[in-house]
Design an enzyme around this catalytic site. Sequence first.
Site: not given
Length: 412
Positions: A84-85
């Site tokens: 995930p960012c």
Amino acid sequence: MNKIKVVELFAGVGGFRLGLENTKNGIFDITWANQWEPSRKIQHAFDCYSKRFKNGIHSNKDIAQVSDEEMANTEADMIVGGFPCQDYSVARSLNGELGIQGKKGVLFWQIIRYIQNTFPKYLLLENVDRLLKSPSSQRGRDFAVMLSTLNELGYNVEWRVINAADYGNAQRRRRVFIFGYKQDLNYSKAMEESPLDKIIYHNGLFAEAFPIEDYANKNRVNRTHITHDIVDISDNFSFQFYNSGIMKNGEILTIDTIPKYEKSVTLGEIIESNVDDGFSLNQDQIDKFKYLRGPKKIKRTTKDGHEYYFSEGGMSETDSLELPARTMLTSESSINRSTHFLNVDGVYRTLTPIEAERLNGFPDNWTEGMPIKMRYFCMGNALVVPLITRIGNQIEKIDSITNDEFSQLRLF
């Protein structure tokens, strides 16, 4: 050809593995995989992965709880994973002895820990394309922290934002793919003799796997050099990264490139011919979809009494069957603006789980056995499998470069 031993992190339902196992020479051997969904009693994605793949060690625990010793004992020529960012800001520890500390819970630092314990030849990572711009208050900082860290560990890096539909797939899914390789490999030595722009346009991994035009979009080209001081980068760095780029020994070139488009598969080509009535929508559901997709101008009031208008442009009434699908999200099972809304021969309905799997290039019923809502959720989290196969085919070529071939190498 020798096998490439692969560790798959944040494995989901196995998109990376499936893509790599479909390559031309089939030399990828997934030896260890980790999948853990926090706060879920039933681990549906892990159960699916274990059902579909029998070989290798399957780990179902928080990656932060995997010890350095366990990591070091795995066979890893390559690490792959979609992560995930998150917030990649860093700070120096108070006593200075622990060096750089990433924010707790940021999964990228677990990837780095795995690299430090195994030092694989290759890395292949996937993320949302906004990674290149985050955070909005300091554009490019997060990606720069990643690049600086990998450079310090002895890796060069190529990246490309790829829209799956641009290269013949049925979904307009845009993701950034990041390929890292150790600086002492024959591939790195070959790239050392090549100008950075040539690597991006012609003979780098992504140029070979996903051809592009040999000129920049609107002359958007940017250069910089990155240091090993990631605390300074975290505090002060700001830079415009474009959709393609390379970092070689800390030198960075990034270019806004244009794909050489391939004919995409349309949504109409992947839909099922006989669909259960349970996916058909009643009039209330149809009306709600049409409202959500329509233009809006709604008067709202803040907590302190300030009035304002929320405006939203309209979408097409239903998703066109003549175009690739839009990006699937994890919320695909619910009635919302982003969910696909189809009119097939006069019947309004949503995507079926099989259609969701097809949009990502998975075999039909890959996620069968879990609740329908979770099947959509897993596909909303997944990547487009054929993209990984194309990348894997190029990694096979890179790995086959021998010392004898190096002096006369003209890549591929």
